[in-house]
Motif scaffolding. Structure first.
Motif, PDB file in Angstrom:
ATOM      1  N   GLN B 365       0.827  -1.204   0.000  1.00 19.77           N
ATOM      2  CA  GLN B 365       0.000   0.000   0.000  1.00 19.77           C
ATOM      3  C   GLN B 365       0.866   1.260   0.000  1.00 19.77           C
ATOM      4  O   GLN B 365       0.563   2.236  -0.690  1.00 19.77           O
ATOM      5  N   ALA B 366       1.945   1.197   0.774  1.00 15.17           N
ATOM      6  CA  ALA B 366       2.856   2.342   0.805  1.00 15.17           C
ATOM      7  C   ALA B 366       3.421   2.593  -0.588  1.00 15.17           C
ATOM      8  O   ALA B 366       3.489   3.734  -1.056  1.00 15.17           O
ATOM      9  N   HIS B 367       3.797   1.516  -1.227  1.00 15.47           N
ATOM     10  CA  HIS B 367       4.370   1.606  -2.569  1.00 15.47           C
ATOM     11  C   HIS B 367       3.367   2.250  -3.520  1.00 15.47           C
ATOM     12  O   HIS B 367       3.699   3.138  -4.298  1.00 15.47           O
ATOM     13  N   ARG B 368       2.143   1.782  -3.406  1.00 21.33           N
ATOM     14  CA  ARG B 368       1.094   2.293  -4.287  1.00 21.33           C
ATOM     15  C   ARG B 368       0.818   3.772  -4.007  1.00 21.33           C
ATOM     16  O   ARG B 368       0.722   4.580  -4.936  1.00 21.33           O
ATOM     17  N   ALA B 369       0.708   4.103  -2.731  1.00 17.89           N
ATOM     18  CA  ALA B 369       0.416   5.497  -2.374  1.00 17.89           C
ATOM     19  C   ALA B 369       1.519   6.418  -2.904  1.00 17.89           C
ATOM     20  O   ALA B 369       1.244   7.496  -3.441  1.00 17.89           O
ATOM     21  N   ARG B 370       2.750   5.970  -2.772  1.00 16.12           N
ATOM     22  CA  ARG B 370       3.867   6.815  -3.216  1.00 16.12           C
ATOM     23  C   ARG B 370       3.892   6.923  -4.724  1.00 16.12           C
ATOM     24  O   ARG B 370       4.202   7.990  -5.277  1.00 16.12           O
ATOM     25  N   ALA B 371       3.600   5.811  -5.396  1.00 16.77           N
ATOM     26  CA  ALA B 371       3.592   5.859  -6.856  1.00 16.77           C
ATOM     27  C   ALA B 371       2.495   6.802  -7.348  1.00 16.77           C
ATOM     28  O   ALA B 371       2.706   7.598  -8.264  1.00 16.77           O
ATOM     29  N   LEU B 372       1.326   6.709  -6.708  1.00 15.92           N
ATOM     30  CA  LEU B 372       0.229   7.603  -7.085  1.00 15.92           C
ATOM     31  C   LEU B 372       0.608   9.061  -6.828  1.00 15.92           C
ATOM     32  O   LEU B 372       0.348   9.942  -7.650  1.00 15.92           O
ATOM     33  N   ALA B 373       1.234   9.291  -5.665  1.00 14.83           N
ATOM     34  CA  ALA B 373       1.612  10.666  -5.317  1.00 14.83           C
ATOM     35  C   ALA B 373       2.610  11.212  -6.329  1.00 14.83           C
ATOM     36  O   ALA B 373       2.516  12.365  -6.749  1.00 14.83           O
ATOM     37  N   ALA B 374       3.566  10.360  -6.718  1.00 10.59           N
ATOM     38  CA  ALA B 374       4.580  10.824  -7.663  1.00 10.59           C
ATOM     39  C   ALA B 374       3.947  11.079  -9.035  1.00 10.59           C
ATOM     40  O   ALA B 374       4.339  12.004  -9.740  1.00 10.59           O
ATOM     41  N   ALA B 375       2.967  10.249  -9.389  1.00 10.24           N
ATOM     42  CA  ALA B 375       2.376  10.369 -10.724  1.00 10.24           C
ATOM     43  C   ALA B 375       1.348  11.493 -10.809  1.00 10.24           C
ATOM     44  O   ALA B 375       1.303  12.227 -11.792  1.00 10.24           O
TER      45      ALA B 375
END
Lengths: 193, 636
Positions: B365-375
């Protein structure tokens, strides 16, 4: 306060004349220095401390107390295992900002009868971790410090001093609504914060 | 007169340099003395990296996580700066522990250095206070939940508990003020106090000098004295270089510090403190009720009091450890207990398969949240809103809560809807067996006499009919010729018009914004006017259609079938006369969902047509966040 004689040293150069009157003068200067300095400090410190303690006892983070729609009644099975739902506030006031759709916490729901639903706050009454349900043992367990509770929320063991906190539930048509209350962590009494 | 002479005459700098560097180190320079210097170096590192972080950090409950995610994943070298700061804190705890043990072993707390020992113990407390306040600042899951426990412990203080907790967290609940408070403490108050104490600590160290190994005569110490600069400073620098090399290598290896998913009070998260608080964390498990308060607050208080009081407990002038076994034993015993509790805590976690699974999920989930934030950036409403930037997030949430009960799973009562819905293979399978389990087989209509019969056609004819139905969706890849062939069949031999119409009812106005223009002119009529009766009221009947064209009205009008507008009309009211009419059993959502919600759902369902099951699963996969139809970046 730039008097160079007011440094507390009795053997200052240039210390001539009447000793007694000089001593009295110096004592006055010492007391006056401390009093004026301390006065300034106090005038700053009192508002500063009050300023810093402003949030104590104040509801800084608030949300309307109306029950929050969480799930359809028929998603809960009578006598079935508890279901964890998220409570999302429509709006939360957090000090200076107003934020929409804010997750407040989560709740374990258990349907005990046709139109009877019980809600337990998932916040561990010990130190505030989110408790999990162990289906195998039919009990709630806190993943942090291993407090345990039965399905009705009664405390079974561990460091918690009280059972899980029940929350008001409303069955409105086919929807289940839960009112959010956060209780103080720790202690055996339930005190809303 | 040289420039240096000139400067010295005006500033007296030589005296200062001499006093600070040429101090004799009695008994000679030693590696044993480097820990204090290494700590000073680490403190400077923390201040430097901390100031650098402050250039990009924003302490508010809505911005904190987003700004840290930006530092971690977007800002050049941000991960390195944050990583050095995070692991630097651990390094300080370790080196402070070594420093303390060296000083204790050498008996350096004894007269006349008691005050300096006390200052050192207070500085150790400050290091832990830095760690505690800093842990919350990213406002991620770990920091949020672990700090909740810490303030909870403060709240269990007798009598004043609630007040203390509220003063710490600034109010009744964690929020903006909690962050501003922890931030102010972490970057202003604690550094100021620390610098003041370090200044005193160093001044007293210089006043009393190093404490050499025990059992050497004054004469011998004086004879073997070496100057601080360069003899001791060189050794200090070796110590600093080793510490820095380890810190840098570790930070590089770990690619900085972890950043968990944004703090979510409604989630279940296994709060774990930093490793140096693990002993305290583990200890709490063994106590309950009022005993726990005693343990949580009392044990650290006793440990602190013991450390502060050590110079007054171990008073003899003899610094030889062999004659101070009891005191050093207590200190060593404490270290062993702390170490053992720490190991037990980590082992307990390592043996918990459920925890490992939950932690893996948190990581994903952390990975996903960060990827979304970066994108996509994080919406201004706060960290957890980052998930709403995922493709079709809103629609999928609505789908999960409103639609899955009937349209997904074995207990469904309506056609199955998932990836591939409305695609050519889906239409073909439907035409061959409309009452199949994936289609209307589970509906009352599908089991009744009014059910649609299977289409009897040759494979070529079926292909043409499929293309004709497919073309109604407005898809870009329609084979116009084949679709035209299908329309001929539809109007002629296939018998479709007995029940279906494929021209839009004349009176119907588009209820939704018109869909994007079809590429193929051949399907234009299907798109421009939308088959919808949702807004027309109940008095309207399907008979109107019969007047306009040859088609029958007992089954849905196929004009625009599968286009976002048509799907939206279905969601609004599938019982509209031009859709299922009296046969309908689907709930009307026209009052339940906003037009924007319906539009979002319709767009998502349209996307499903082009998606494979894998594509749909990817929408929730960590790290895969590119929207299915990426928009070109636009400059403001």
């Amino acid at each position: 306060m730039a008097d160079e004689d007011a440094d507390g040293d009795d053997d200052v150069p240039g210390d001539r004349g009447d000793d007694a009157s000089q001593l009295g003068r110096r004592r006055f200067l010492k007391v006056a220095t401390c009093a004026i300095g301390g006065g300034i400090g106090l005038v700053v410190a009192v508002p500063a401390v009050k300023y810093l303690l402003d949030p104590v006892g104040r509801r800084v983070v608030t949300t309307g107390g109306e029950p929050i729609d969480v799930i359809a009644l028929d998603h809960l099975e009578v006598g079935g295992p508890p279901v964890r739902v998220r409570l999302i506030a429509r709006e939360v006031r957090d000090a200076w900002s107003t934020v929409r759709d804010v997750p407040l916490g989560s709740v374990w729901l258990r349907r005990t009868g046709d139109r009877d639903v019980e809600a337990l706050s998932a916040i561990c009454p010990h130190l505030g971790c989110a408790v999990a349900f162990e289906p195998g043992q039919q009990r709630y367990q806190c993943p942090c410090h291993d407090s345990r509770f039965d399905t009705s929320g009664k405390r079974l063991g561990g460091p918690a001093e009280r059972g899980l906190d029940p929350l008001p539930v409303e069955v409105d048509g086919d929807r289940v609504k839960v009112a959010w209350i956060r209780y103080r962590q720790g202690g055996s009494d339930r005190e809303p914060v | 007169m040289s420039i240096r002479d000139w400067l010295d005459e005006r500033t007296g700098y030589r005296k200062v340099v001499h006093a600070s560097l040429e101090e004799p180190v009695l008994g000679g320079a030693k590696m044993a003395y480097v820990f204090g210097s290494v700590l000073t170096f680490l403190l400077l590192m923390q201040m430097t990296t901390g100031v650098l972080l402050a250039f990009y950090y924003s302490p508010s409950s809505t911005d904190a996580w987003a700004s840290v995610a930006n530092i971690q994943d977007v800002v050049t070298m941000g991960w390195l700066v944050r990583g050095l700061h995070h692991h630097g804190a651990s390094a300080m705890v370790i080196v402070a522990g070594l420093h303390l043990m060296q000083v204790a072993l050498y008996g350096a707390y004894k007269k006349p250095r008691e005050v300096n020992w006390i200052l050192g113990v207070l500085l150790l407390g400050l290091i832990l206070a830095f760690a505690l306040t800093g842990y919350l600042l990213p406002w991620d899951q770990t920091g949020y939940w672990a700090t909740k426990v810490a303030t909870g412990i403060a709240g269990s203080t007798p009598l004043l508990g609630a007040k203390v907790q509220q003063a710490m967290q600034a109010g009744n609940e964690y929020g903006n003020l909690t962050l501003t408070r922890f931030f102010a403490l972490h970057v202003f108050i604690l550094p100021a106090v620390t610098l003041a104490l370090v200044g005193m600590h160093l001044a007293l160290f210089r006043k009393h000098g190093v404490t050499p190994r025990w059992g050497r005569s004054d004469a011998e110490l004086r004879r073997t004295a070496q100057p601080f600069w360069p003899d001791q400073l060189f050794k200090d620098l070796i110590g600093m270089a080793i510490a820095f090399a380890i810190l840098f290598a570790w930070t590089w290896h770990e690619h900085g510090a972890r950043l968990d998913a944004p703090a979510d009070p409604a989630s279940a998260f296994d709060a774990r403190p930093e490793w140096y608080f693990r002993a305290l964390f583990q200890m709490l498990k063994y106590f309950s009720g009022s005993m726990e308060t005693v343990a949580a607050l009392g044990v650290p208080a006793v440990v602190g009091a013991f450390l502060l009081g050590l110079p007054f407990l171990d008073r003899g002038p003899d610094r030889n450890p062999a004659r101070r076994v009891a005191w050093l034993g207590m200190l060593g015993g404490g270290v062993v207990v702390v170490g053992a509790l720490t190991v037990i805590s980590f082992q307990h976690d390592a043996g918990d398969a459920g925890l490992a699974k939950r932690q893996a999920a948190s990581e994903a989930q952390a990975h996903r949240a960060r990827a979304l934030a970066a994108a996509h950036g994080v919406p201004a409403s706060g960290g957890t809103a980052v998930y709403t930037t995922a493709p079709f997030y809103q629609a999928r949430e609505l789908w999960d809560t409103r639609c899955t009960k009937c349209h997904e799973g074995d207990d469904r009562s309506a056609p199955q809807i998932r990836a591939g819905y409305g695609s050519r293979p889906w239409i073909a399978a439907f035409l061959k067996d409309p009452s199949g389990a994936d289609f209307y087989g589970k509906t009352e209509l599908g089991q009744s006499d009014s059910a649609m019969p299977a289409v009897e056609a040759s494979p070529d004819e079926l292909e043409a009919l499929v293309e004709m139905v497919y073309a109604e969706s407005g898809a870009a890849d329609v084979d116009a010729a084949l679709a035209a062939q299908g329309r001929t069949l539809f109007d002629g031999d296939a018998g479709c018009t007995d029940c279906h119409s494929r021209t839009a009812p004349a009176a119907a106005a588009p209820a939704m914004p018109p869909p994007p223009p079809a590429v193929d002119a051949g399907v234009g009529d299907g798109d421009a006017a939308v088959a919808t009766g949702a807004d027309e009221g109940d008095g309207d009947t399907g008979d109107d259609d019969d007047d306009d064209d040859a088609g029958g009205g007992s089954a849905p009008n196929l004009a625009g079938r599968g286009s976002p507008a048509w799907i939206a009309a279905m969601i609004k009211d599938a019982g509209a006369p031009t859709l299922f009419g009296a046969h309908n059993k689907m709930t009307s959502f026209v009052d339940e969902l906003s037009p924007a919600d319906i539009q979002a759902l319709a767009e998502w369902l349209t996307w499903l047509r082009t998606a494979s099951l894998e594509d749909a699963a990817m929408l929730d996969a960590p790290g895969v966040v590119d929207p299915p139809a990426p928009r070109p970046p636009q400059h403001l």
